[in-house]
Write a protein that holds these residues in place. Sequence first.
Motif, mmCIF file in Angstrom:
data_model
loop_
_atom_site.group_PDB
_atom_site.id
_atom_site.type_symbol
_atom_site.label_atom_id
_atom_site.label_comp_id
_atom_site.label_asym_id
_atom_site.label_seq_id
_atom_site.Cartn_x
_atom_site.Cartn_y
_atom_site.Cartn_z
ATOM 1 N N MET A 286 3.381 -1.369 3.885
ATOM 2 C CA MET A 286 3.103 0.074 3.727
ATOM 3 C C MET A 286 4.245 1.028 3.770
ATOM 4 O O MET A 286 4.795 0.955 4.837
ATOM 5 C CB MET A 286 2.132 0.474 4.645
ATOM 6 C CG MET A 286 1.556 2.049 4.158
ATOM 7 S SD MET A 286 0.207 2.529 5.488
ATOM 8 C CE MET A 286 1.060 2.764 7.080
ATOM 9 N N TYR B 278 -6.724 4.953 3.888
ATOM 10 C CA TYR B 278 -5.997 3.883 4.838
ATOM 11 C C TYR B 278 -7.366 3.099 5.523
ATOM 12 O O TYR B 278 -7.056 1.784 5.674
ATOM 13 C CB TYR B 278 -5.381 4.631 5.825
ATOM 14 C CG TYR B 278 -4.051 5.419 5.032
ATOM 15 C CD1 TYR B 278 -3.160 4.431 4.477
ATOM 16 C CD2 TYR B 278 -3.966 6.729 5.051
ATOM 17 C CE1 TYR B 278 -2.461 5.247 3.781
ATOM 18 C CE2 TYR B 278 -2.834 7.349 4.192
ATOM 19 C CZ TYR B 278 -2.028 6.367 3.487
ATOM 20 O OH TYR B 278 -1.032 7.086 2.999
ATOM 21 N N SER C 122 0.961 -1.230 0.005
ATOM 22 C CA SER C 122 0.145 0.124 0.035
ATOM 23 C C SER C 122 0.841 1.243 0.035
ATOM 24 O O SER C 122 1.713 1.298 0.678
ATOM 25 C CB SER C 122 -0.914 -0.071 1.301
ATOM 26 O OG SER C 122 -1.698 -1.240 1.287
ATOM 27 N N THR D 32 -2.282 -1.220 -3.346
ATOM 28 C CA THR D 32 -3.272 -0.345 -3.024
ATOM 29 C C THR D 32 -2.765 1.110 -3.257
ATOM 30 O O THR D 32 -1.484 1.302 -2.892
ATOM 31 C CB THR D 32 -4.051 -0.670 -1.795
ATOM 32 O OG1 THR D 32 -3.325 -0.204 -0.662
ATOM 33 C CG2 THR D 32 -4.492 -2.185 -1.686
ATOM 34 N N MET E 22 -7.859 0.465 2.955
ATOM 35 C CA MET E 22 -6.784 -0.605 2.844
ATOM 36 C C MET E 22 -6.894 -1.481 4.034
ATOM 37 O O MET E 22 -6.802 -2.762 3.934
ATOM 38 C CB MET E 22 -5.402 0.292 3.169
ATOM 39 C CG MET E 22 -4.307 -0.584 3.503
ATOM 40 S SD MET E 22 -2.871 0.497 4.109
ATOM 41 C CE MET E 22 -3.204 0.713 5.848
ATOM 42 N N HIS F 48 1.664 -7.688 4.817
ATOM 43 C CA HIS F 48 1.321 -6.108 4.084
ATOM 44 C C HIS F 48 2.430 -5.406 4.269
ATOM 45 O O HIS F 48 2.916 -5.344 5.398
ATOM 46 C CB HIS F 48 0.206 -5.960 4.834
ATOM 47 C CG HIS F 48 -0.730 -4.715 4.174
ATOM 48 N ND1 HIS F 48 -1.829 -4.066 4.750
ATOM 49 C CD2 HIS F 48 -0.282 -3.805 3.381
ATOM 50 C CE1 HIS F 48 -2.216 -3.091 4.172
ATOM 51 N NE2 HIS F 48 -1.029 -3.068 3.352
#
Length: 461
Positions: free
Chosen positions: A64, A43, A26, A234, A46, A62
Amino acid sequence: MKIYNTLSRCKEDLAPIAPPQVKIYSCGPTVYSFAHIGNMRTYVFMDLLRRTLKLNGFVPLHVMNITDVGHLTDDADDGEDKMVRGAREQKKTPWEIAQYYTDVFLQDIDSLNIDRPEIIPRATEHIEEMIAFVEGLVNNGYAYETSDGIYFDIEKFADYGKLSGLSLDDQLSGARVEVNPEKHHPSDFALWKKAPKEHIMQWPSPWGMGYPGWHIECSAMSRKYLGDFFDIHTGGVDHIPVHHENEIAQSEGLLGHPAVKYWMHGEFMLVNGGKMSKSLKNTYTLTELAQKGFSPLHFRYFCLNAHYRNKLNFTWDGMSAAKVSFERLLAGVMAHKGAAGSVPAGVIDDLRAQFLDAVNDDLNVPKALGIVWNMVRLPEKSDEVYRMLIACDAILGLDLDRQPAQQAETAHDPEIEARIQARQQAKKDKDFALADSIRDELKAKGIVLQDTPQGVKWHKE
RNA sequence: GGCGCCAUAGCCAAGCGGUAAGGCAGAGGUCUGCAAAACCUUCACCCCCGGUUCGAUUCCGGGUGGCGCCUCCA
């Protein structure tokens, strides 16, 4: 579950590369100022994706990023680095700025019940990986050096524009004219910039001291943590035309194949029907919401009321409606807690299935929220319903097991309490005119009284 | 100029071919001395014009309107 893939422009069944793991990247914040509620909406989106994956038995890995360097103020590559500008304006070092806003950002997403991604890497800690990435592109002919940096040679990448549907010509036709005669094509973007001596943030590289371009960090860090092919990427819709096109160009240029299976993008939040952006200065922060009496979860509820792929118009009226609605929802959930009633299993199962179908249909959370209301409104109050609602909260993240916010019973105020006593006495004496006048008197001071089964309550307006 | 999205009640917002979820506001009611709060009930033929279909808010074509992107931005 189904998700919408920006690349194919349709909903697809999620088929992870190596189930049950789902690797996600992300695009995170650039930490040079406060994130606003429009950022936060993305977010929240997300987070809803993460939660839905987990509910379906997938295990997210994940990433970010935190962008703390290399994001120029303009894609023409002529602008100042945002971190440097933020530092200059606030008379601090870029590192101080980055640390401060990173901390605030993480607190903000925590307050919104956004699950933290497993890995939150900072760009400045991955300069080596970026340099290696750029070297790879230079070596295989996708990048070239000029007097001020290393640029991606966009015309070498035939698929450029496949995500946004914009051709290079389309992009140029209305775009600003830029002058950099050394660039092969006006849309060529910087992978690495050579730094002037006075530039604050700079690192050694094969091309001398410098700093990375913005786009390279996502390609380099996603590759480091997720490998050469991962499941979902994303970001906000604004990233589609430039940032994500450039990421695709970089990654596919280096790897020779796509790096991402599904691209997902969250739509913008509008303000009073128009665009919200830092440059228009019509942004709000969670702090500003709090000052108006709205908690982070009020805002989360507000976001949940619209689908992530539709624009959501922020207004204070809408925010108020969300607050009232959310508090009533909490009260409604509590009414089921521990209640002895019983609801036919078929009804429970049916509602549970409806909820799952909704969230699994490309995160149709507004629909799911409607179903949650139907659960709450079941006339028979039952702990079974309560438990089902708490299960739904695994997606909603609204702390549904929490008591509704009490209308703050303000602490001791002898003066007000004396007046309330006087009113109680008047009521006892059936002197309702006096009782009402006392209530009006307090109302004029902004004190609102409520007679409840538990006695008189009051709060400030 | 190019690309794209959207148009559902006063407001926000689901819906993806069979006569419209949910929330806020409003109205009526229960409760209350009266209020407030809470709870219950109630409240839309889906921008316009064509077409496809037994049947369209939902599909196709054309309008009109709003918004976004092609500068930084989630």
